[in-house]
Design an enzyme around this catalytic site. Structure first.
Site, PDB file in Angstrom:
ATOM      1  N   ARG A  46     -33.001  44.497 -11.041  1.00 59.00           N
ATOM      2  CA  ARG A  46     -34.002  45.578 -11.095  1.00 59.00           C
ATOM      3  C   ARG A  46     -33.317  46.920 -11.311  1.00 59.00           C
ATOM      4  O   ARG A  46     -33.834  47.798 -11.995  1.00 59.00           O
ATOM      5  CB  ARG A  46     -34.865  45.576  -9.834  1.00 59.00           C
ATOM      6  N   TYR A  99     -52.884  58.652 -26.990  1.00 53.57           N
ATOM      7  CA  TYR A  99     -53.146  57.213 -26.998  1.00 53.57           C
ATOM      8  C   TYR A  99     -54.101  56.864 -25.845  1.00 53.57           C
ATOM      9  O   TYR A  99     -53.979  57.416 -24.750  1.00 53.57           O
ATOM     10  CB  TYR A  99     -51.802  56.476 -26.850  1.00 53.57           C
ATOM     11  N   ASP A 171     -44.415  61.867 -26.404  1.00 60.17           N
ATOM     12  CA  ASP A 171     -44.484  60.462 -26.803  1.00 60.17           C
ATOM     13  C   ASP A 171     -44.110  60.404 -28.286  1.00 60.17           C
ATOM     14  O   ASP A 171     -44.848  60.895 -29.147  1.00 60.17           O
ATOM     15  CB  ASP A 171     -45.905  59.934 -26.550  1.00 60.17           C
ATOM     16  N   LYS A 196     -43.373  49.008 -30.520  1.00 57.09           N
ATOM     17  CA  LYS A 196     -43.799  49.311 -31.889  1.00 57.09           C
ATOM     18  C   LYS A 196     -42.593  49.290 -32.837  1.00 57.09           C
ATOM     19  O   LYS A 196     -41.967  48.269 -33.003  1.00 57.09           O
ATOM     20  CB  LYS A 196     -44.549  50.641 -31.887  1.00 57.09           C
TER      21      LYS A 196
END
Ligand code: PLP
Length: 381
Positions: A46, A99, A171, A196
């Site tokens: 983690r 978004y 972003d 993406k």
């Protein structure tokens, strides 16, 4: 070192990994200590793995940043940034057409957590001054925006925000670090849905953050480890592999999208084409200054402004898959009103211009003749 070279080489030293040319996938949750209290570079997955560290260092290099951080999705990255910067009582100013998932996080998660969110049209950067106060701690930008590809001026907005000690996050998913580096333009934090273009093959869900400021890095890294929204080593590997061809892919995405946009403006069934590369796009001059090229996404308003008309065109397309995502090697089509922006209230969609008869096209890297032929048959009366 230039971008395409950094994309392939930075962040990984083969001599530390058995001389494997590609970064190995460290499929382990823990790293064994020989002595109690011994400090190891990696201890528990983690908090970090060598595969993730290679990806984080690579992204930092591509964004000209000091630090990179990887998350299990773009939304986990956005969530970590907001938690690191905002506390109850703070305010965030966000660009109005973000978004749909970022809109949902701001309104349905951050607002109940005691943060006040103000959405604003920031295409004119002078609009920001009147919105800032000592309570505002974060400016949230997305440029070009999803799905209507509006542009905001990162340098001008960052300068104004910094006059008021406001942290600026961008972003950069649509542009990718190949086309735009927001930290170089004055922003403090860059966020990516690497799902993406960065991963690029529609086979990974992953988020990335890049920052310079050491205190910001520590704050976001603390959330990364404390909340644990981290990617597994296989997804880090796939993203690293995707990034190696990012420069090539983005050139082809841009070539194809420019051709598609120029062709679509001449089609009788199309009312309007949104593409920053078109001279009539209101953000064209800014895009030419702020971005290397204009990107691979083209959004259209159909003349017939109905969900049925959008559905007919989307279903007739053969190469373009009707899918939520974007930025893959294959062309994709999205009905923003019900898919990527389904979380936005109808009135807001209407106000922003997200219509029923609208399609967002993610132009892939197939042969342009086949892409245009597919669009032609789908739009034929
Ligand atoms: N930011 C933008 C601009 C996006 O388009 C998306 C997803 O579509 C996200 C963030 C969220 O990323 P993810 O789906 O990887 O959580």
């Amino acid at each position: 070192m230039k971008f395409a070279t950094k994309a392939i080489h930075v962040g990984y030293d083969a001599s530390e990994h058995g001389h494997a040319v590609m970064p190995p996938i460290y499929q382990t949750s823990a790293f064994a200590h020989e002595k109690l209290g011994e400090h190891l570079p990696f201890s528990y997955a983690r908090t970090g793995t060598p595969t993730r560290a290679a990806l984080e260092a690579n992204l930092a290099a591509l964004e000209n940043a000091a630090h990179g951080l990887a998350f299990g999705s773009g939304m986990a990255a956005i969530d970590a940034v907001m938690r690191a910067v905002l506390k109850p009582g703070d305010e965030v100013v966000a660009q109005q057409d973000v978004y749909g998932g970022a809109y949902r996080l701001l309104t349905k998660v951050m607002t109940p957590a005691g943060v006040t969110v103000r959405f604003a049209d920031l295409r004119d950067p002078s609009a920001l001054a009147g919105l800032l106060s000592p309570k505002v701690k974060l400016l949230w930008l997305e440029t070009p925006s999803n799905p209507l590809l509006s542009l905001v001026d990162v340098a001008a907005l960052s300068a104004e925000a910094h006059r008021h000690q406001v942290t600026v996050a961008v972003d950069n998913t649509f542009a990718t670090p190949y086309l735009q580096n927001p930290l170089d333009q004055g922003a403090d934090i860059v966020v990516h849905s690497a799902t993406k273009y960065l991963a690029g093959h529609s086979d990974v869900l992953l988020g990335l953050v890049a920052v310079n400021d050491p205190a910001l890095y520590q704050a976001i890294r603390f959330i990364q480890s404390a909340s644990g929204g981290v990617p597994g080593p296989q997804d880090c590997f796939l993203t690293l592999r995707g990034i190696k061809t990012l420069a090539l892919r983005m050139e082809r995405h841009c070539d194809n999208a420019e051709r598609v946009a120029a062709w679509l403006v001449k089609q009788p069934g199309i009312e309007k084409v949104f593409y920053p590369g078109l001279p009539e796009h209101p953000g064209h001059a800014l895009a030419a200054r702020q971005m290397k090229r204009f990107g691979g996404i083209v959004t259209v308003y159909l003349k017939e402004n109905t969900r049925d008309a959008a559905g007919r065109v989307a279903e007739r397309l053969q190469l373009f898959a009707l899918a939520e995502s974007l930025g893959g090697v294959e062309s994709l089509v999205n009905h923003s009103a019900t898919m990527s922006h389904g979380a936005m209230p109808a009135e807001l969609k209407q106000q922003l211009g997200v219509r029923e008869g609208q399609l967002r096209l993610s132009i892939g890297i197939e042969d342009i003749d086949d892409i245009l032929a597919d669009l032609a048959q789908a739009l034929a009366e």
